[in-house]
Write a protein that holds these residues in place. Structure first.
Motif, PDB file in Angstrom:
ATOM      1  N   MET A 159       0.824  -1.203   0.000  1.00 15.41           N
ATOM      2  CA  MET A 159       0.000   0.000   0.000  1.00 15.41           C
ATOM      3  C   MET A 159       0.863   1.260   0.000  1.00 15.41           C
ATOM      4  SD  MET A 159      -2.899   1.223   2.732  1.00 15.41           S
ATOM      5  CE  MET A 159      -3.643   2.852   2.584  1.00 15.41           C
ATOM      6  N   VAL A 160       1.883   1.287   0.851  1.00 18.84           N
ATOM      7  CA  VAL A 160       2.757   2.453   0.925  1.00 18.84           C
ATOM      8  C   VAL A 160       3.474   2.671  -0.403  1.00 18.84           C
ATOM      9  CG1 VAL A 160       4.842   3.392   1.997  1.00 18.84           C
ATOM     10  CG2 VAL A 160       3.064   2.361   3.421  1.00 18.84           C
ATOM     11  N   PHE A 161       3.956   1.576  -1.002  1.00 13.40           N
ATOM     12  CA  PHE A 161       4.650   1.692  -2.282  1.00 13.40           C
ATOM     13  C   PHE A 161       3.717   2.226  -3.356  1.00 13.40           C
ATOM     14  CE2 PHE A 161       5.960  -0.124  -6.396  1.00 13.40           C
ATOM     15  CZ  PHE A 161       7.221   0.440  -6.501  1.00 13.40           C
ATOM     16  N   PHE A 162       2.496   1.702  -3.425  1.00 15.12           N
ATOM     17  CA  PHE A 162       1.547   2.148  -4.451  1.00 15.12           C
ATOM     18  C   PHE A 162       1.207   3.622  -4.274  1.00 15.12           C
ATOM     19  CE2 PHE A 162      -2.852   2.853  -5.909  1.00 15.12           C
ATOM     20  CZ  PHE A 162      -2.675   2.575  -7.256  1.00 15.12           C
ATOM     21  N   MET A 163       0.881   4.023  -3.060  1.00 21.66           N
ATOM     22  CA  MET A 163       0.470   5.403  -2.816  1.00 21.66           C
ATOM     23  C   MET A 163       1.601   6.401  -3.057  1.00 21.66           C
ATOM     24  SD  MET A 163      -2.717   5.027  -2.025  1.00 21.66           S
ATOM     25  CE  MET A 163      -3.281   6.541  -1.268  1.00 21.66           C
ATOM     26  N   ALA A 164       2.812   6.031  -2.679  1.00 17.99           N
ATOM     27  CA  ALA A 164       3.930   6.977  -2.748  1.00 17.99           C
ATOM     28  C   ALA A 164       4.692   6.919  -4.065  1.00 17.99           C
ATOM     29  CB  ALA A 164       4.895   6.724  -1.591  1.00 17.99           C
ATOM     30  N   GLU A 165       4.785   5.726  -4.657  1.00 20.02           N
ATOM     31  CA  GLU A 165       5.692   5.562  -5.793  1.00 20.02           C
ATOM     32  C   GLU A 165       5.005   5.278  -7.123  1.00 20.02           C
ATOM     33  OE1 GLU A 165       8.786   6.189  -5.394  1.00 20.02           O
ATOM     34  OE2 GLU A 165       8.828   6.235  -3.199  1.00 20.02           O
ATOM     35  N   CYS A 166       3.699   4.945  -7.105  1.00 22.72           N
ATOM     36  CA  CYS A 166       3.021   4.541  -8.343  1.00 22.72           C
ATOM     37  C   CYS A 166       1.947   5.521  -8.813  1.00 22.72           C
ATOM     38  CB  CYS A 166       2.372   3.167  -8.168  1.00 22.72           C
ATOM     39  SG  CYS A 166       3.532   1.862  -7.745  1.00 22.72           S
TER      40      CYS A 166
END
Length: 258
Positions: A159-166
């Motif tokens: 979730m953190v990766f998707f929200m911040a990096e994607c």
């Protein structure tokens, strides 16, 4: 000066298009590429990185991410676990309201919320030409152990990766509101995956909504946060989802509905 700035952005976007072609990005229509170019503040390097991350993220989860049941989507819209406020905030940002009290982990998996959030992003772009940034309100009213057990470190990392990096756009603020004491257990689950820049965006508000009023606006906030809008019976996203133009856009994005 203004004309020079427009010309510079135009040339930067042409360079971004060229880079996208060279990196074999799957979707190259201008409206799609502009999401990332504008949302990453006209930085071609940051935009390309987010675009590559997004396509890679979706590709790894293609079967679940892009193939959905229409009836399930309609239910998730009605559950209002994830909502987007009616109007942009005072700073022009769009506002995502995550309402965890509406989430029953026994009927909706955490990953399904993330997949639905990706679809909701597409629905938002069906309505908004340009999105520069978003604020996220994490509403922990009535958050309990059943919600905590529905999360996992692996999901937290995704979730953190998707929200911040994607996502095409940057996150300006993350407001945590109405949190119980158990919140700090949740935060300990996510904290290892939060870099320093994300941590700086997190504001723990409790029941003090002054920060939200100052950046989002009382006229746009839900009545739950001392605002003026009742979001409990809105059918806006259902109407947008069923719109013919929206369906064509979702098909272009690779979605299939069964």
């Amino acid at each position: 000066m203004e004309n020079e700035n427009k010309e510079q952005k135009y040339e930067s976007f042409k360079e971004f298009e060229k880079l996208a072609r060279e990196k074999n990005i799957n979707r190259l229509d201008k409206s799609y590429l502009r999401r990332f170019f504008v949302g990453r503040q006209y930085d071609t390097v940051a935009a390309l990185k987010a675009l590559q991350n997004y396509e890679s993220f979706v590709k790894r989860r293609k079967e679940r991410w892009l193939t959905m049941k229409k009836t399930r989507i309609e239910l998730l819209i009605q559950y209002q676990i994830v909502e987007i406020l009616l109007s942009p905030g005072i700073q022009g940002q769009y506002i995502v309201w995550i309402r965890l009290e509406n989430w029953d982990p026994g009927t909706v998996e955490a990953d399904e919320i993330l997949e639905f959030s990706g679809l909701l992003c597409e629905l938002l772009y069906a309505e908004a030409d340009e999105i520069h940034s978003i604020d996220i309100i994490v509403d922990l009213h009535n958050f309990s152990l059943k919600h905590l057990y529905g999360l996992s470190p692996k999901f937290a990392k995704r979730m953190v990766f998707f929200m911040a990096e994607c996502l095409p756009m940057i996150m300006s603020h993350i407001y945590v509101v109405r949190q119980p004491k158990i919140f700090y257990l949740v935060y300990s689950l996510f904290k290892p995956f939060l870099d320093e820049n994300i941590r700086k965006t997190i504001k723990i508000c409790g029941h003090n909504y002054q920060l939200l009023t100052g950046t989002i606006g009382k006229h746009n906030l839900p009545i739950e946060f001392d605002g003026t809008v009742n979001y409990s019976k809105l059918t806006r996203w259902l109407n947008i989802f069923h719109n013919n133009r929206t369906q064509k856009g979702l098909k272009l994005a690779g979605y299939e509905f069964v």
